[in-house]
Structure formats: C-alpha cells, structure tokens
Design a protein around this motif. Sequence first.
Motif, short mmCIF file in Angstrom:
data_model
loop_
_atom_site.label_atom_id
_atom_site.label_comp_id
_atom_site.label_asym_id
_atom_site.label_seq_id
_atom_site.Cartn_x
_atom_site.Cartn_y
_atom_site.Cartn_z
N ARG A 149 0.79 -1.37 0.03
CA ARG A 149 -0.04 0.00 -0.04
C ARG A 149 0.56 1.28 -0.11
O ARG A 149 0.65 2.13 -0.76
CB ARG A 149 -0.97 0.07 1.29
CG ARG A 149 -2.09 1.00 1.17
CD ARG A 149 -2.48 1.37 2.53
NE ARG A 149 -1.87 1.87 3.55
CZ ARG A 149 -2.01 1.64 4.78
NH1 ARG A 149 -3.02 1.52 5.49
NH2 ARG A 149 -0.92 2.14 5.62
N ILE A 161 -1.92 -5.26 -0.64
CA ILE A 161 -3.16 -5.04 -1.37
C ILE A 161 -3.51 -6.66 -2.05
O ILE A 161 -2.93 -7.16 -2.61
CB ILE A 161 -2.96 -4.28 -2.72
CG1 ILE A 161 -2.57 -2.82 -2.39
CG2 ILE A 161 -4.24 -4.04 -3.52
CD1 ILE A 161 -3.43 -2.20 -1.41
N LEU A 199 -9.96 1.42 -1.02
CA LEU A 199 -8.99 1.64 -1.57
C LEU A 199 -8.87 3.01 -2.23
O LEU A 199 -7.81 3.74 -2.37
CB LEU A 199 -8.50 0.39 -2.37
CG LEU A 199 -7.46 0.48 -3.44
CD1 LEU A 199 -5.85 0.42 -2.23
CD2 LEU A 199 -7.15 -0.37 -4.36
#
Lengths: 345, 345
Positions: free
Chosen positions: A114, B11, B25
């Motif tokens: 991320r 992710i 997200l």
Amino acid sequence: MIRRGLVDDSIGLKYGAGGRAMRALIERVCLAGIGAAPVDGIGLAAMDDGAAIRVGDQWLVITTDSHVVHPLEFPGGDIGRLAISGTVNDLAVMGATEPLALTCAVILEEGFSRASLEQVYVSIRRACEEAGTTIVTGDTKVMGRGEIDGLVLNTTGVALCKRVIPDAGLEPGDLLIVTGTIGDHGMAIMAARHKLALEGDLRSDVAPINGLIRVALAAGGLDLVAMKDPTRGGVSSALHEMAEKGGVGIIVDEMQVPVRQQVRAACDLLGIDPLAVANEGKALIGVRPDAADRVLTALRRHPLGAEAAVIGRCIDQHAGAVMLDTGFGRRMLAEPEGELLPRIC
Amino acid sequence: MIRRGLVDDSIGLKYGAGGRAMRALIERVCLAGIGAAPVDGIGLAAMDDGAAIRVGDQWLVITTDSHVVHPLEFPGGDIGRLAISGTVNDLAVMGATEPLALTCAVILEEGFSRASLEQVYVSIRRACEEAGTTIVTGDTKVMGRGEIDGLVLNTTGVALCKRVIPDAGLEPGDLLIVTGTIGDHGMAIMAARHKLALEGDLRSDVAPINGLIRVALAAGGLDLVAMKDPTRGGVSSALHEMAEKGGVGIIVDEMQVPVRQQVRAACDLLGIDPLAVANEGKALIGVRPDAADRVLTALRRHPLGAEAAVIGRCIDQHAGAVMLDTGFGRRMLAEPEGELLPRIC
C-alpha cells in the motif's frame, strides 16, 4: 505505405518496443482486425501519437498509453510521473497543450504494498500539477501473485485544440529541431535495471513538456508543421516515421545532436547509438526554414528547452529514409527494430 | 460519506473486486493521493462510472477500464467483446449513448499467439459495430514471459451528451428497474474457470447496451434519474452504492428479480446469491414512480430488454442500506466485500 515484414506466429518482446516490428504488428494485426472505420478526423490508420475528432469548430484530441516500466522507480522519476508525462506529451505533440483531463487505470499484483501505491499516486498528482491537469476517473484491478509483475498503469488523455499538428507534415526544406539532450531516459533505466556502475549521474528526462510545446507553437505559428515525441526507439525511430509519412528524406547532422557527456560515455561503453535510446521529456519539431530561429530562441528561453538544437533537414530524395551526416561522410541510419530494452516505459 | 474500513498494508485480491474493499482503496489511497482537484463537472471524487466535463453546452463523458478476465474466451464472449461492452456501457449509464470514439491499449505476454490476438481484434471490431463506434487510437506493450498472464486490455471511451445521469440521483419513492436477468456473466466465468459440470447452458450476457439505454432515456425523459451497470459485486454492490450516494434506503423485491433457471440452479448448488454476481450487459435504472410503466414498456420492446422488471423502491429511512423483501419477511442485504471471483472482467 512501405511494406513491412510479416508478424511472427508468436509475439516476441520486440513487438512492444516502439520500432519497425511494433508498427508491423499494429498494421497487420490490430488495424487489419478492426478495419478502417471512418472517423471525421485523424484515426487509428494515421498511427499518430493520438487521434483527433471534430467537435464543433475544435478538435478533440485523445491518446492512450499503458505503462509497464521496470523498475517502478528510477533516477529522475517513477511510473506515476512517466504515465502522466507520456500522456500529456502525446497530446502536446498533436498540438493540444491544454489537457482537459486524464484517466488513470491501475492493475496491481496481489500483495503489492500500500505504501508504494500511495507513493505512485503522490507522484501522479505532482506531475498533473506541473502539466496543469487532473485525473477525473479511473479503474482498479488486482491480479493474483505471479499473474502480473507488480503494477501497471494506463493513462488516457483528452484535450481540445484549434489546430492539430500531425507527425506527417514535413516537406523538403523543412528543418528539424530537438528540444534538448537525447537518450537520458533509456540510459537511466538501463543503469537502474542492470545496476551498472557507470560514471556520472544518469537521470531520466521524464517530464510533462506541454508548457514547452506551447511556447514553440506560439513562436512558430503555421510554420510549425510536424511534431513527435521520440520515446521507444528514440530519435531514430521517430524520424523514420516522420520521414515515411511526410514522404521526405531526412539528413541528421550528428555533430549537432545534444547528448549529455555521461549518456555519451555510457552509450560508447555499451556500443549503443544514443539516437536509438528512449526519451520521455523531449520533442522533435519540424518547421519551415524561416521559422527555425524564432522557434529555437523561444524554446531556449524555457527551462526545459535550454539545449534545443536544429539537428536535421528534409530533402526531396530518399523518401522515408534517414541519413546520418557524421562530419566525415554520410550513411543510412537503419530504423531500429525496437527499443534496446523491454519495459522502458 | 460512510466511513469505510482501513486498507491493509498489502493489497489483496478483494481490493480489485468492485465491492466495499475496492471503494475503500480508491477513497483512501487513490483519491487521497491525487487530491480533490477541481474540474467543472463530475470528477473522480464522485466515484461514478465515469467523469463528465463541460464543453460548451454539452458534457464530454469519459470512462476507462482495464480488462483482466480469465479465461480470455468464455461462453458468450471474450476479452475483446467484454472490453468494448464495458466501456460503452459505462458511458451509456452516464446518459451518453452515442460513443464518439474508443481507445484500446493492449499488453501482451511474450510468446502470446498471433492467431489469438487476431481473434481478439475481430471480436473488438464486431462489438464496436454493434455499439456504433470505433477504435481511434491505441498502444501496444509486451512484457516478458511470466511477467503478465497472457493479455490485458485497457479501453477508454468518450462521448458527448446534453444531460448526464448520475448514479446519485435517487429519491424516496423512486422505483428501480433492472433491464434483464442477472448473474449470467459471473456464473459463466465461474463455470468456464472451474470446468464445472453444471446443468444447462451458462452464457455471459456481455453486450453493448447503449441502444437499449437510448430507448429508456427517450421513454423516461427527465423522470429517469439514476443509472448504474451492475458489474463486479453484482446488483447488490451497485444498489448499495446508489443508496448511499442518493441518501435513500432501497427495498428489493426478491420475487421480481429475473434470474435464468440455470443461473439459479448453479447459484443454489454453490451457495451464492445471484444478487452478488457480476453482469456485463445489464443496467439498473432509477425512475420517478409515474414513469416506471412507460420505461418498462419501452425496454421490453428492445431485444436486449425483454425481461426487464421493476425490482425495488426507494424509501426515506435506512439511508445507504439495501433490504431484501423475500416474500416471507425483510432482511438487510450486506454489501459484498467484492466479487466472489478475481478476474471476472
């Protein structure tokens, strides 16, 4: 149109590398499959940097690019900056220097960090700010581990303009300007990829240059007749395409081509011609001879154009060919099959 | 805006699956990184199916999608048809049923077969013809073996229209129409992927439905107030988004939801709710109550709308929630985290 080679039964890396092989693939597979659908403007068959569609008394210019650069970060930039710059520059070299909006679609590998993704988006925002545009819509997909290598971006841009500059507009007598040093992007990626211990500082030139092109258009007016950004396949590939489409020969004066010392040294060491190396913040601009001085002067006043130079001229012989004047004689410059490295952009 | 969960440090697949996780997200990473850049129209922050930008007295609608479906060919379609339909339909549900042009960028794995690629382009052409549009520009990249799984497409579409239909336009009292049977695409992919020996013929509904939407807009006029295509995450995910953005509750009458017998049987066997399964040729249309009959009649006269039905209504309680009336009582329908399968589109 020059008849290109056949396309192999299996698509190798060279078909994505921006040169002769890729153009054959597009003509023989993509265009052949889609057919020559009519569009009021410049469409796929023109194989320009983008398309242009009539909307009232303006042109809507649209361009798309996927970005698969490896590594994702490199000296001078990253995939986010590359995606925005590539799309903004494709619009700009069509004459559309005020991008209305961009789209950004991301494909991630399962397990992608991320934090790295956040960094890419920060980089996207900064490049958009430099170019005076913004992302208006996007898409997000995730593929399984091992199904895609990390992260891939697609950016599409739209812009309105009054006049479209084709890459096919050259005539005999026209002069060719490059807006700065060449080969910086490709050599920076090569050094980063192979951890080459090369002397000096190899940095990508990746940048949105719509502001620089705006200055050139203002100075050149109708005497600015052709543009292209020399990305995959470098200046050589772009000039071959411009020569072929314009039906002219191009003579490049090698001594006038600006190349940074450290890029030259790295190219010499590896036996690579800087003319075949990718750029991500440069344009080739074709002008009528009388306009060259004023376009050059305007470019050089801009921070991104300080090293702009006239590097070639068009002749009415050898249509489609590019010749190199080395200072000691002339030789034909072969069109690269493609970029030297895969995943350069 | 409802506060969503945090995004994991890594992710996972669910973040690309069209549901709650993906929206988190986009809000927390993509939007947060890019910032709320101003655009005169509907931009990224609206998280609609696309964006709309003012151009004179019209709207320029733009949408983008990457397509990573696996397998590339499935009963009822392939990745080429899926890409064109997905993009045309995203434009159509914004109210832009006359696509000006599409772009198509392809990323290939080294060694991909030329014959398969040719087939994809033929499929792209056919879907474009059905939708009355064309590809005007593209991009080609090749990644090394094992760096991408086969072939990925990105398509972006642009269209002009006079009125944009948001997905946020619902008010209490409005009725919700689905244009046909649900769950066909997702179950066809699931069967193809896992070689399930399911009874009956599971076929994707993938199709451009801009012609169908045109008919609905003509019949509904200003009383057609909201649209969305229920792709990843299915009807459930799309209704949750419409309920949240419109600030209404939605009650779905389960008995009225059209589901093909073979899809119902496969869902029952696997314990899946058809409301959470992806569609690629359907739309959810919100209308003022007086307009429902005339929109429904118009839809049913169209070959792609024969099974259109009113499936729900909006109330002024439980804003953002979707409730299922099963015929025996009511229960809350949870928003799917995402699509049940990765790489559904």
